[in-house]
Design a protein around this motif. Structure first.
Motif, PDB file in Angstrom:
ATOM      1  N   LEU A  40       0.829  -1.203   0.000  1.00 51.36           N
ATOM      2  CA  LEU A  40       0.000   0.000   0.000  1.00 51.36           C
ATOM      3  C   LEU A  40       0.867   1.258   0.000  1.00 51.36           C
ATOM      4  O   LEU A  40       0.429   2.309  -0.446  1.00 51.36           O
ATOM      5  N   LEU A  41       2.045   1.153   0.553  1.00 49.87           N
ATOM      6  CA  LEU A  41       3.016   2.238   0.556  1.00 49.87           C
ATOM      7  C   LEU A  41       4.350   1.685   0.047  1.00 49.87           C
ATOM      8  O   LEU A  41       4.591   0.480   0.095  1.00 49.87           O
ATOM      9  N   HIS A  42       5.218   2.563  -0.388  1.00 47.95           N
ATOM     10  CA  HIS A  42       6.537   2.184  -0.893  1.00 47.95           C
ATOM     11  C   HIS A  42       7.536   2.308   0.258  1.00 47.95           C
ATOM     12  O   HIS A  42       7.643   3.387   0.874  1.00 47.95           O
ATOM     13  N   LEU A  43       8.251   1.227   0.582  1.00 48.02           N
ATOM     14  CA  LEU A  43       9.113   1.198   1.769  1.00 48.02           C
ATOM     15  C   LEU A  43      10.150   2.324   1.798  1.00 48.02           C
ATOM     16  O   LEU A  43      10.276   3.005   2.825  1.00 48.02           O
ATOM     17  N   PRO A  44      10.895   2.585   0.728  1.00 46.39           N
ATOM     18  CA  PRO A  44      11.846   3.709   0.798  1.00 46.39           C
ATOM     19  C   PRO A  44      11.154   5.058   1.044  1.00 46.39           C
ATOM     20  O   PRO A  44      11.699   5.917   1.742  1.00 46.39           O
ATOM     21  N   SER A  45       9.943   5.222   0.532  1.00 48.31           N
ATOM     22  CA  SER A  45       9.200   6.465   0.781  1.00 48.31           C
ATOM     23  C   SER A  45       8.768   6.558   2.236  1.00 48.31           C
ATOM     24  O   SER A  45       8.769   7.647   2.827  1.00 48.31           O
ATOM     25  N   VAL A  46       8.384   5.434   2.826  1.00 47.97           N
ATOM     26  CA  VAL A  46       8.045   5.400   4.257  1.00 47.97           C
ATOM     27  C   VAL A  46       9.269   5.811   5.067  1.00 47.97           C
ATOM     28  O   VAL A  46       9.172   6.631   5.991  1.00 47.97           O
ATOM     29  N   MET A  47      10.423   5.262   4.738  1.00 43.31           N
ATOM     30  CA  MET A  47      11.651   5.600   5.455  1.00 43.31           C
ATOM     31  C   MET A  47      11.964   7.088   5.339  1.00 43.31           C
ATOM     32  O   MET A  47      12.344   7.730   6.319  1.00 43.31           O
ATOM     33  N   LEU A  48      11.791   7.630   4.136  1.00 40.01           N
ATOM     34  CA  LEU A  48      12.070   9.047   3.916  1.00 40.01           C
ATOM     35  C   LEU A  48      11.096   9.937   4.687  1.00 40.01           C
ATOM     36  O   LEU A  48      11.506  10.921   5.318  1.00 40.01           O
ATOM     37  N   ALA A  49       9.814   9.598   4.675  1.00 40.63           N
ATOM     38  CA  ALA A  49       8.820  10.388   5.419  1.00 40.63           C
ATOM     39  C   ALA A  49       9.081  10.312   6.924  1.00 40.63           C
ATOM     40  O   ALA A  49       8.975  11.316   7.633  1.00 40.63           O
ATOM     41  N   ALA A  50       9.432   9.128   7.410  1.00 41.90           N
ATOM     42  CA  ALA A  50       9.739   8.958   8.833  1.00 41.90           C
ATOM     43  C   ALA A  50      10.986   9.753   9.213  1.00 41.90           C
ATOM     44  O   ALA A  50      11.028  10.416  10.256  1.00 41.90           O
ATOM     45  N   PHE A  51      11.990   9.697   8.362  1.00 46.24           N
ATOM     46  CA  PHE A  51      13.210  10.476   8.588  1.00 46.24           C
ATOM     47  C   PHE A  51      12.877  11.962   8.661  1.00 46.24           C
ATOM     48  O   PHE A  51      13.285  12.654   9.596  1.00 46.24           O
ATOM     49  N   ALA A  52      12.129  12.449   7.680  1.00 46.17           N
ATOM     50  CA  ALA A  52      11.829  13.880   7.598  1.00 46.17           C
ATOM     51  C   ALA A  52      11.054  14.357   8.825  1.00 46.17           C
ATOM     52  O   ALA A  52      11.405  15.386   9.429  1.00 46.17           O
ATOM     53  N   GLY A  53      10.014  13.635   9.210  1.00 47.18           N
ATOM     54  CA  GLY A  53       9.215  14.052  10.361  1.00 47.18           C
ATOM     55  C   GLY A  53      10.016  14.050  11.648  1.00 47.18           C
ATOM     56  O   GLY A  53       9.951  14.996  12.441  1.00 47.18           O
ATOM     57  N   SER A  54      10.779  13.003  11.856  1.00 50.23           N
ATOM     58  CA  SER A  54      11.575  12.887  13.068  1.00 50.23           C
ATOM     59  C   SER A  54      12.661  13.955  13.118  1.00 50.23           C
ATOM     60  O   SER A  54      12.877  14.605  14.147  1.00 50.23           O
ATOM     61  N   PHE A  55      13.324  14.162  12.002  1.00 55.17           N
ATOM     62  CA  PHE A  55      14.398  15.154  11.912  1.00 55.17           C
ATOM     63  C   PHE A  55      13.856  16.562  12.167  1.00 55.17           C
ATOM     64  O   PHE A  55      14.399  17.311  12.972  1.00 55.17           O
ATOM     65  N   VAL A  56      12.771  16.911  11.493  1.00 54.13           N
ATOM     66  CA  VAL A  56      12.188  18.244  11.626  1.00 54.13           C
ATOM     67  C   VAL A  56      11.732  18.496  13.062  1.00 54.13           C
ATOM     68  O   VAL A  56      11.980  19.571  13.624  1.00 54.13           O
ATOM     69  N   ALA A  57      11.071  17.513  13.675  1.00 55.44           N
ATOM     70  CA  ALA A  57      10.572  17.683  15.044  1.00 55.44           C
ATOM     71  C   ALA A  57      11.718  17.938  16.010  1.00 55.44           C
ATOM     72  O   ALA A  57      11.649  18.868  16.835  1.00 55.44           O
TER      73      ALA A  57
END
Length: 187
Positions: A40-57
């Protein structure tokens, strides 16, 4: 209904991962890794979104601590018992603390603020925060993906978005309960 829910997850799932990782995001990322296993989602995109949210926060909390040390919100965070523990850990092992911060329960908000109040330079935090966010995002995304593989081997190929979401909801509850029990044990 089934197709609409599937399309909703495809369209907005990565935004949900990003938003969920702005706060305590482990269960969100594990869930997203599970959905990536279900295609349902693309694994590298999940990793990138998780990275971005965590990093920004964490960057935002670091700069809040750095810029607004005397503000009421920051002072409330500084009064928490975990804040003193975080500062002493930062004094002893600043690099290790930054790299391990995401994996230490109860320090997700307090830790970056404590780092902002500390003597850690913004550039050093930026670099180590990026490394830590990448490691964290990959680990928890792969954990969810592996969970999907394990469930699939136990139950066979899951069919229907509702079934996938039910299994993921159970996973979320299990992770939440594990964190609660761990927190209670630590007290």
């Amino acid at each position: 209904m089934n197709q609409e829910l599937h399309q909703f997850i495809v369209d907005y799932g990565l935004w949900a991962v990003f938003g969920g990782t702005l706060l305590e995001g482990e269960s969100v990322v594990v869930f997203a890794g599970f959905l990536a296993h279900q295609r349902l989602l693309h694994l590298p995109s999940v990793m990138l979104a998780a990275f971005a949210g965590s990093f920004v926060a964490d960057q935002a909390l670091f700069y809040l601590g750095r810029r607004y040390r005397e503000h009421r919100f920051i002072q409330r965070i500084c009064e928490k018992p975990a804040f003193g523990k975080a500062l002493s850990a930062i004094d002893r092992h600043p690099h290790g603390f930054i790299l391990a911060l995401r994996f230490l329960y109860g320090l997700r908000t307090v830790g970056p603020v404590a780092l902002g109040v500390s003597r850690v330079s913004p550039l050093r935090f930026l670099v180590l925060n990026a490394i830590a966010a990448a490691i964290w995002a990959v680990c928890f995304s792969l954990l969810g993906h592996a969970f999907g593989r394990t469930i699939e081997s136990m139950l066979g190929r899951l069919h229907g978005v509702e079934t996938k979401l039910a299994v993921a909801a159970v996973l979320g509850v299990v992770i939440w309960l594990a964190y609660r029990l761990y927190a209670r044990y630590r007290r």
